[in-house]
Design an enzyme around this catalytic site. Structure first.
Site, short mmCIF file in Angstrom:
data_model
loop_
_atom_site.label_atom_id
_atom_site.label_comp_id
_atom_site.label_asym_id
_atom_site.label_seq_id
_atom_site.Cartn_x
_atom_site.Cartn_y
_atom_site.Cartn_z
N ASP A 280 0.86 -1.18 0.00
CA ASP A 280 0.00 0.00 0.00
C ASP A 280 0.90 1.23 0.00
OD1 ASP A 280 -1.59 2.18 0.58
OD2 ASP A 280 -2.87 1.09 1.99
N GLY A 309 -3.96 5.36 -8.63
CA GLY A 309 -4.77 6.54 -8.34
C GLY A 309 -6.15 6.12 -7.90
N TYR A 372 -9.70 15.21 -6.32
CA TYR A 372 -9.01 14.52 -7.41
C TYR A 372 -8.30 15.53 -8.33
CZ TYR A 372 -8.56 11.27 -11.42
OH TYR A 372 -8.09 10.49 -12.45
N LYS A 376 -4.35 15.91 -9.16
CA LYS A 376 -3.84 15.71 -10.52
C LYS A 376 -3.18 16.98 -11.07
CE LYS A 376 -4.98 11.37 -11.04
NZ LYS A 376 -3.93 10.34 -11.13
P1 NAD Z 1 -8.13 1.63 -11.60
O1 NAD Z 1 -8.94 1.97 -10.39
O2 NAD Z 1 -8.68 0.61 -12.54
O3 NAD Z 1 -6.67 1.16 -11.16
C1 NAD Z 1 -5.92 1.84 -10.17
C2 NAD Z 1 -5.03 0.83 -9.47
O4 NAD Z 1 -4.30 1.53 -8.45
C3 NAD Z 1 -5.84 -0.28 -8.79
O5 NAD Z 1 -5.34 -1.55 -9.14
C4 NAD Z 1 -5.66 0.02 -7.31
O6 NAD Z 1 -5.68 -1.14 -6.48
C5 NAD Z 1 -4.28 0.71 -7.30
N1 NAD Z 1 -4.12 1.49 -6.07
C6 NAD Z 1 -5.00 2.34 -5.53
N2 NAD Z 1 -4.53 2.79 -4.33
C7 NAD Z 1 -3.31 2.22 -4.13
C8 NAD Z 1 -2.36 2.27 -3.10
N3 NAD Z 1 -2.57 3.01 -2.00
N4 NAD Z 1 -1.24 1.54 -3.21
C9 NAD Z 1 -1.02 0.77 -4.30
N5 NAD Z 1 -1.89 0.67 -5.32
C10 NAD Z 1 -3.04 1.39 -5.24
O7 NAD Z 1 -7.87 3.02 -12.34
P2 NAD Z 1 -7.43 3.33 -13.85
O8 NAD Z 1 -8.62 3.83 -14.58
O9 NAD Z 1 -6.65 2.24 -14.43
O10 NAD Z 1 -6.51 4.62 -13.61
C11 NAD Z 1 -5.10 4.56 -13.52
C12 NAD Z 1 -4.58 5.99 -13.39
O11 NAD Z 1 -5.07 6.78 -14.47
C13 NAD Z 1 -5.07 6.69 -12.12
O12 NAD Z 1 -4.04 7.52 -11.61
C14 NAD Z 1 -6.23 7.53 -12.61
O13 NAD Z 1 -6.47 8.63 -11.79
C15 NAD Z 1 -5.73 7.93 -13.99
N6 NAD Z 1 -6.77 8.34 -14.93
C16 NAD Z 1 -7.71 7.45 -15.38
C17 NAD Z 1 -8.68 7.89 -16.29
C18 NAD Z 1 -9.73 6.96 -16.85
O14 NAD Z 1 -10.53 7.41 -17.68
N7 NAD Z 1 -9.78 5.69 -16.49
C19 NAD Z 1 -8.68 9.22 -16.71
C20 NAD Z 1 -7.72 10.08 -16.23
C21 NAD Z 1 -6.76 9.63 -15.35
#
Ligand code: NAD
Length: 466
Positions: A280, A309, A372, A376
């Site tokens: 974590d 994230g 958020y 970001k």
């Molecule tokens: P997701 O929720 O599918 O995956 C995020 C991963 O991060 C998960 O596996 C989670 O377990 C892990 N995580 C969370 N907290 C943690 C911690 N404390 N320690 C270790 N691991 C941790 O999200 P995603 O959609 O794949 O997004 C990935 C990144 O892209 C994030 O930073 C998100 O903010 C960013 N993002 C996503 C989108 C989108 O449209 N999906 C858009 C803009 C930005």
């Protein structure tokens, strides 16, 4: 996570309906498969009078196997490139239009852009590429030149909105003194990325290249060979796609996620022959435990990708302090703590990379996401402050800012809002996790060392924050 409307539109019945009703028409995007040529057709390369980049760009394109189609090209820079085949009376179609605008020193000379692009505006193949090369305005010797170079942004962003059929448009500012090997190599890595299907969902971007060491890979199909890469949040979504893409490109991937996601994380790591770290990131001892793991297993980490994230959405008046604290801690503060320890222990060597995942919410802001968006935007601040500070150590710092990406996160958005989010961009569709992964991959390549301090949006040229 599937875009049913886009699939329907690509069917025969769908095409007829879209035409008749004037509905959004998401094109099928060209995405990268190993071994693919960079382009689906020849590239037309033009240059402003006195431009300084046409010659190196012609050489890069030729070396990359791109067919050059510029009959008017001066012989000295087109000589090793065979001209495109003559198609008789058939009008030529181009995979890409590139224009070296570095010779433009005054607004009156912007006409050269019109003269080059106007006759070819309808000659670009589907999923084509438009790239304009310029000089960073702050490096221009006169206000007039800086003004003209800044003007290029408007052209590129408008072409991105106008050409359609999956064509993307970018502006690449190359440092004035582009004679050093690092800048040349990173110009090559950047052009290879932008021309290829790897950049399918990147459009309307301004990318700065210059200053920094970079090395040419032995094989451009495995540009990360031998690199040790840490990916946080790798158990699913964008992180899992990242692990896959980086391993495909030759990296040894260390995949990290929370212990609760252990099974999914192990599956990702096994699939790519990488290793898994259950941690974590917000735990007080996380930075030191991670540093010790990397030191004992690999002795270093070449590339750190801060992808983990979370969102905890509520309008500010209804948000409890926990939601605020968790989001800032996971998305921003934990990145800072980890960077500090890895840098302090010199585990990121010269030539290393720090790449963070921001979001267009951090650029445009978003209702219900004050926590958020703050985190970001902070990631962008981290890039702005750390990139110059680490330049001397030969470590580059960049971020990508995804727009609407088809993941579990966006699948949870209510239908109407989701449809609006998906279509409000020049490509009229959401991106895929692989699109973010490919962009991070390019920034991670040893060849991209002279790309630092950039925030590259992977958003299909979203209208949000544009
Ligand atoms: P997701 O929720 O599918 O995956 C995020 C991963 O991060 C998960 O596996 C989670 O377990 C892990 N995580 C969370 N907290 C943690 C911690 N404390 N320690 C270790 N691991 C941790 O999200 P995603 O959609 O794949 O997004 C990935 C990144 O892209 C994030 O930073 C998100 O903010 C960013 N993002 C996503 C989108 C989108 O449209 N999906 C858009 C803009 C930005």
């Amino acid at each position: 996570m599937t875009d049913r409307y886009a699939s329907f539109v690509q069917s025969a019945a769908g095409r007829a309906l879209v035409k008749r009703l004037g509905l959004p028409d998401p094109p099928r995007l060209r995405r990268h498969h190993p071994g693919d040529p960079l382009l689906a057709g020849p590239a037309l390369l033009g240059a402003s009078t006195g431009g300084r980049l046409a010659e190196p760009v012609a050489k890069i394109l030729t070396a990359a196997g791109v067919e050059l189609a510029d009959p008017a090209a001066p012989a000295e820079w087109a000589q090793d490139a065979p001209p495109a085949r003559s198609h008789g009376d058939t009008p030529q179609r181009y995979g890409a239009l590139l224009f070296d605008a570095t010779g433009i020193t005054d607004s009156t000379e912007l006409r050269q852009l019109y003269d080059f692009f106007h006759p070819q505006a309808r000659a670009v193949l589907p999923s084509g590429r438009v790239i304009v090369l310029g000089t960073p305005p702050q490096e221009c010797p006169t206000p007039r030149e800086a003004t003209a170079q800044r003007a290029l942004e408007g052209l590129v962003r408008s072409i991105g909105k106008e050409f359609g059929r999956g064509t993307t448009a970018q502006l690449v500012y190359v440092t004035r003194d582009a004679s050093d090997a690092g800048t040349r190599t990173s110009l090559e890595s950047t052009l290879r990325f932008l021309l290829s299907g790897r950049s399918a969902y990147v459009s309307g971007q301004v990318i700065r290249v210059g200053g920094g060491a970079a090395s040419v890979p032995a094989d451009w199909d495995r540009p990360l060979d031998g690199q040790v890469v840490l990916v946080t949040g790798a158990a699913r979504g964008i992180g899992a796609a990242l692990a896959k893409v980086l391993a495909r490109d030759g990296a040894q991937v260390v995949a990290l996620d929370i212990p609760a996601a252990g099974d999914a994380l192990a599956a990702v790591a096994n699939d790519i022959g990488g290793t898994a770290v259950q941690l974590d990131l917000t735990a007080p001892d996380a930075p030191t435990r991670l540093a010790e793991h990397l030191a004992s297993r690999h002795g270093r980490v070449d590339v750190v990708v801060h992808n983990a994230g979370i969102t905890r959405d509520k309008t500010l008046g209804r948000m409890d302090a926990d939601r605020w604290d968790q989001v800032i801690d996971v998305n921003l503060s934990s990145q800072e703590r980890i960077n500090d320890v890895l840098l302090e222990r010199e585990l990121i060597p010269a030539g290393g990379r720090i790449i963070s995942v921001s979001s267009i919410a951090g650029i445009a802001g978003n209702r219900g996401q004050t926590n958020y968006a703050t985190s970001k935007a902070g990631v962008i601040g981290l890039v702005d402050s750390l990139a110059p500070a680490l330049r001397e150590r030969g470590i580059s710092v960049n971020a990508v800012a995804p727009g609407f990406i088809e993941t579990r996160l966006t699948a949870r958005i209510p239908l109407v809002v989701r449809e609006a989010g998906r279509r409000m961009n020049s490509l009229a569709q959401g991106g895929l996790p692989v699109d973010v992964a490919e962009t991070i991959g390019w920034l991670a390549w040893p060849a991209s060392g002279a790309v630092s301090g950039n925030v590259v949006r992977v958003c299909g040229q979203s209208l949000l924050g544009a």
